[in-house]
Design a protein around this motif. Structure first.
Motif, PDB file in Angstrom:
ATOM      1  N   GLY A   6       0.222  -3.810   8.932  1.00  0.00           N
ATOM      2  CA  GLY A   6       0.900  -5.099   9.013  1.00  0.00           C
ATOM      3  C   GLY A   6       0.465  -5.824  10.271  1.00  0.00           C
ATOM      4  N   THR A 189      10.104 -10.492   3.863  1.00  0.00           N
ATOM      5  CA  THR A 189       9.369  -9.261   3.540  1.00  0.00           C
ATOM      6  C   THR A 189       9.826  -8.161   4.498  1.00  0.00           C
ATOM      7  OG1 THR A 189       7.592  -9.546   5.150  1.00  0.00           O
ATOM      8  CG2 THR A 189       7.342 -10.693   3.044  1.00  0.00           C
ATOM      9  N   PRO A 190       9.419  -6.920   4.240  1.00  0.00           N
ATOM     10  CA  PRO A 190       9.786  -5.853   5.184  1.00  0.00           C
ATOM     11  C   PRO A 190       8.945  -5.868   6.466  1.00  0.00           C
ATOM     12  CG  PRO A 190       9.100  -4.964   3.033  1.00  0.00           C
ATOM     13  CD  PRO A 190       8.722  -6.401   3.058  1.00  0.00           C
ATOM     14  N   MET A 191       8.218  -6.948   6.712  1.00  0.00           N
ATOM     15  CA  MET A 191       7.395  -7.038   7.916  1.00  0.00           C
ATOM     16  C   MET A 191       8.183  -6.656   9.161  1.00  0.00           C
ATOM     17  SD  MET A 191       5.733 -10.484   9.548  1.00  0.00           S
ATOM     18  CE  MET A 191       7.309 -11.023  10.226  1.00  0.00           C
ATOM     19  N   LYS A 192       7.548  -5.868  10.027  1.00  0.00           N
ATOM     20  CA  LYS A 192       8.206  -5.523  11.295  1.00  0.00           C
ATOM     21  C   LYS A 192       8.070  -6.701  12.241  1.00  0.00           C
ATOM     22  CE  LYS A 192       8.173  -0.542  11.414  1.00  0.00           C
ATOM     23  NZ  LYS A 192       7.029  -0.030  10.629  1.00  0.00           N
TER      24      LYS A 192
ATOM     25  N   ARG B  76      16.416  -3.063   5.112  1.00  0.00           N
ATOM     26  CA  ARG B  76      15.008  -2.684   5.053  1.00  0.00           C
ATOM     27  C   ARG B  76      14.604  -2.177   3.679  1.00  0.00           C
ATOM     28  NH1 ARG B  76      10.770  -2.753   8.163  1.00  0.00           N
ATOM     29  NH2 ARG B  76       9.330  -1.415   7.052  1.00  0.00           N
ATOM     30  N   ARG B  79      14.434  -5.095   1.228  1.00  0.00           N
ATOM     31  CA  ARG B  79      13.247  -5.942   1.383  1.00  0.00           C
ATOM     32  C   ARG B  79      12.028  -5.339   0.687  1.00  0.00           C
ATOM     33  NH1 ARG B  79      14.805  -9.992   3.045  1.00  0.00           N
ATOM     34  NH2 ARG B  79      16.200 -10.361   4.787  1.00  0.00           N
ATOM     35  N   GLU B  80      11.981  -4.000   0.660  1.00  0.00           N
ATOM     36  CA  GLU B  80      10.859  -3.339  -0.007  1.00  0.00           C
ATOM     37  C   GLU B  80      10.904  -3.545  -1.520  1.00  0.00           C
ATOM     38  OE1 GLU B  80       8.263  -1.655   1.127  1.00  0.00           O
ATOM     39  OE2 GLU B  80       8.753  -1.216   3.230  1.00  0.00           O
ATOM     40  N   SER B 106       0.296  -5.974   3.147  1.00  0.00           N
ATOM     41  CA  SER B 106       0.340  -5.031   4.263  1.00  0.00           C
ATOM     42  C   SER B 106       1.765  -4.759   4.753  1.00  0.00           C
ATOM     43  CB  SER B 106      -0.511  -5.553   5.425  1.00  0.00           C
ATOM     44  OG  SER B 106       0.136  -6.649   6.059  1.00  0.00           O
ATOM     45  N   PHE B 107       2.700  -5.605   4.382  1.00  0.00           N
ATOM     46  CA  PHE B 107       4.071  -5.408   4.856  1.00  0.00           C
ATOM     47  C   PHE B 107       4.838  -4.381   4.033  1.00  0.00           C
ATOM     48  CE2 PHE B 107       3.583 -10.151   5.797  1.00  0.00           C
ATOM     49  CZ  PHE B 107       2.987  -9.887   7.014  1.00  0.00           C
ATOM     50  N   PHE B 108       4.318  -4.050   2.856  1.00  0.00           N
ATOM     51  CA  PHE B 108       5.063  -3.191   1.944  1.00  0.00           C
ATOM     52  C   PHE B 108       4.498  -1.777   1.931  1.00  0.00           C
ATOM     53  CE2 PHE B 108       5.826  -7.452   0.540  1.00  0.00           C
ATOM     54  CZ  PHE B 108       7.158  -7.460   0.144  1.00  0.00           C
TER      55      PHE B 108
END
Ligand SMILES: Nc1ncnc2c1ncn2[C@@H]1O[C@H](COP(=O)(O)OP(=O)(O)O)[C@@H](O)[C@H]1O
Ligand SMILES: [Mg+2]
Lengths: 344, 313
Positions: A6, A189-192, B76, B79-80, B106-108
């Motif tokens: 990410g 999104t699950p982005m950190k 979290r 969101r996935e 890339s976030f998943f």
């Protein structure tokens, strides 16, 4: 997918966005160099040029003209009374000489050029007439790199560039992404969040890397700059500066959705520092009372440290107070910005 | 059937002077595997509702459960498992379609490849094109692809076809249908009644922050009492003072209302109602300046419920 991908993709996004925008490339890389060339040329410390002298077109003028021309550094013309007076008034000549048993020098005593011309012409003519100098002397010319204006200017421009780069590359860029609702979309999104922040700053650092190389390389190649201290230390200071200014950039970008607003905020933060932090002339020229304030500004700290290292050969340890100033500004603005930051 | 989304008594008041009560006690149940539509005019509170469900806004009050989880505890993990398109997102102009999708991918932790997502929305030819060169419809399909790369089981699409030309709308409908066939649960908002009618298994009609009717398109239309709408106007103004009560009393007419210069009737059997309307005109000695019949639509349901048109803005 690996944990860092990410971060890597976000970094790639920022770099691509940057590298694919010719206008941005120009402002970041081309403009400072043009500025250095322009200002460097304008303030070049040139050796004194030849002196323009008029000799009145009366008896004995040809002999005087011949004697002056034989000496070096004079441009001589023989002119009638009226023309000579006009040439002097217009500054085309610095001195008018009237030949005769007693020489007459006409010049403006308030004009350094006139005073200089009088001294040089008199000197040349007296020597031609046989004056001998009772004291022996020799001349040593000093054009030491490191004391010229351009040497002073390049660290200043570098500091300015790093500040505006961070303001636009972080502050403006984030607000622009918010105005496009891309920040909100990313937040869905699950982005950190740390990846996003880290990538933004890492991209900025990469650009600074190139910037430093370009500016110092240019100073070295085009102006023959000599670096008295470690270029590596200077690079380190620039990266620290970029990190610190990124905090400021983040801080101006915490809330607003409007690029106009953030542009105003950026000017509000950076313009005063461009003026007082000694980009173009020493910040010590400002009144004593505001010196503590000026010295506490992050841009002053960066530029002064860069000059100390590059021009005076100082080492990193001696710049600790300035490093601490940069760290403090960066740290405080990051903490504040992270608390206030909105994704939408 | 299992519930993908369950909302009770949802309220959202935006602070300000005056505060805006965007959502005022909204209930929803979205069955897993269905395509559910929030249909309502601009300002009804659709975006506010959907953004609360996406965990982007904090509601003022109410109970929200998404995929059996809650935003305050399971953000979290949630969101996935969801995919989102916002009402308007401008992706980065100078990135290509594929680069944009690789970024989102890339976030998943899991999901489909960028290339597969591109295929799902039919953007194959545009894979290497920069976003700036895409048409409105292609950008919207890119937005859907970005929602798909994480392999979500639940998709939120906020006004997916607003502002698109008819052909682009149909392309997007095809995408949504194919996703539904793949078993995804879809919640979409729209102010186009034809879109809701064509795409959705179930619809909640939203107005002023509340659900004013809910059901399948057929159920909602049937609630009018008749499947057909008869619209007509008398030719001369003098004869047009027909009382609505008289019209309602005509055979097979379920409801009647004034509509501009004429009338609109909801009827069960047009072949019974139409002769009666003609008879009435003849009895009054009036001509008919217009007369038409059509199938009732969700628009008629909205009009019947609120007295306004969906796009009265
Ligand atoms: N951030 C906000 N602050 C204040 N009011 C808002 C905000 N967002 C939306 N609203 C108001 O809330 C109401 C519902 O808006 P919205 O949820 O966007 O409706 P829809 O999506 O159905 O068009 C509108 O009156 C809108 O003006
Ligand atoms: Mg909306």
């Amino acid at each position: 997918m690996s944990e860092s991908s990410g971060f890597v993709e976000l970094y790639k996004m920022r770099m691509r966005e940057f590298l694919r925008e010719p206008a941005v490339l120009f402002w970041v890389f081309g403009f400072p160099i043009l500025l250095a060339v322009g200002l460097g040329a304008a303030f070049r410390e040139k050796p004194v040029e030849s002196t323009a002298v008029a000799i009145l077109d009366v008896a004995g003028s040809d002999e005087l003209a011949a004697e002056l021309s034989a000496a070096e550094g004079f441009r001589v013309q023989e002119l009638a009374e009226d023309d000579a007076a006009r040439a002097l008034r217009m500054g085309r000549v610095a001195l008018v000489v009237r030949p005769g048993a007693e020489l007459e020098y006409r010049f403006d005593a308030t004009n350094p050029e006139g005073v200089l011309a009088r001294a040089r012409v008199d000197d040349a003519l007296q020597r031609a007439a046989g004056r001998a100098d009772p004291r022996a002397h020799r001349e040593t010319l000093v054009t030491e790199p490191g004391s010229r204006y351009v040497d002073f200017l390049i660290p200043g421009l570098l500091g300015m560039n790093i500040l505006s780069g961070a303001m636009y590359g972080v502050g403006f860029a984030l607000v622009e992404m918010r105005s496009r609702r891309l920040l909100k979309r990313l937040a869905a999104t699950p982005m950190k969040r740390s990846h996003f922040l880290g990538a933004t700053i890492a991209a900025r650092m990469s650009v600074v890397f190139v910037e430093v190389g370009l500016m110092l390389g240019f100073g070295w190649l085009a102006f023959g700059m000599v670096f008295h201290g470690s270029v590596l230390t200077a690079l380190l200071l620039c990266l620290l500066g970029a990190a610190s200014f990124s905090g400021l950039g983040l801080l101006v970008a915490t809330r607003t959705k409007k690029v106009e607003v953030v542009s105003g905020l950026i000017n509000l933060v950076s313009l005063p520092m461009f003026v007082v932090s000694g980009v173009f002339f020493s910040s010590e020229r400002f009144p004593e009372v505001i010196q503590p304030l000026v010295g506490a500004l992050p841009l002053t700290a960066l530029i002064d440290a860069l000059r100390a290292v590059l021009l005076e050969g100082a080492d990193l340890a001696s710049q600790l107070p300035r490093v601490l100033i940069l760290l403090a500004w960066g740290g405080i603005s990051f903490v504040l910005a992270l608390r206030l930051f909105r994704w939408s | 059937m299992a519930s993908a989304i369950r909302v009770r008594e949802l309220r959202m008041t935006y602070p300000g002077r005056p505060p805006v009560e965007a959502v005022r006690g909204l209930d929803l149940d979205v069955a897993a595997g269905s395509c559910f539509g929030l249909l309502g005019p601009n300002g009804a509170g659709k975006t506010t509702t959907i953004e609360i469900l996406e965990g982007l806004l904090e509601p003022t009050a109410g109970d929200v459960e998404v995929l059996g989880m809650r935003w305050d505890r399971d953000a979290r993990r949630l969101r996935e498992r969801i995919g989102v398109t916002l009402q308007e997102t401008k992706f980065t102009d100078k990135l290509s379609v594929r680069e944009t999708l690789e970024l989102f991918r890339s976030f998943f932790a899991q999901g489909v490849s960028a290339q597969d997502a591109i295929g799902l929305v039919g953007l194959g030819e545009k894979s290497a094109s920069h976003v700036v060169t895409l048409s409105g419809g292609q950008r919207q399909r890119l937005a859907v692809a970005c929602a798909l790369v994480g392999g979500p089981e639940l998709l939120f699409l906020d006004e997916p076809t607003t502002g698109l030309d008819p052909q682009s709308r149909r392309q997007l409908w095809d995408v949504v249908r194919s996703l539904r066939e793949r078993g995804k649960t879809i919640l979409l908002t729209t102010h186009y009644m034809d879109e809701a009618e064509k795409l959705c298994d179930a619809i909640a009609i939203v107005d002023h922050g509340r659900v004013i009717a809910q059901g399948t398109p057929t159920e909602l239309i049937r609630s009018l009492g008749g499947d057909h709408v008869v619209e007509f106007a008398f030719g001369d103004g003098a004869a047009s003072e027909e009382s609505l009560a008289t019209l309602r009393a005509l055979p097979a007419v379920r409801s009647a209302r004034a509509d501009g210069d004429g009338y609109q009737l909801t009827v069960a059997e047009p072949h019974v109602a139409l002769p009666a309307v003609l008879e009435l005109a003849k009895a009054r000695g009036a001509t008919l300046s217009r007369l038409s019949t059509r199938h009732a639509s969700l628009e008629d349901v909205f009009v019947a419920l609120t007295g306004r048109h969906l796009r009265d803005e």
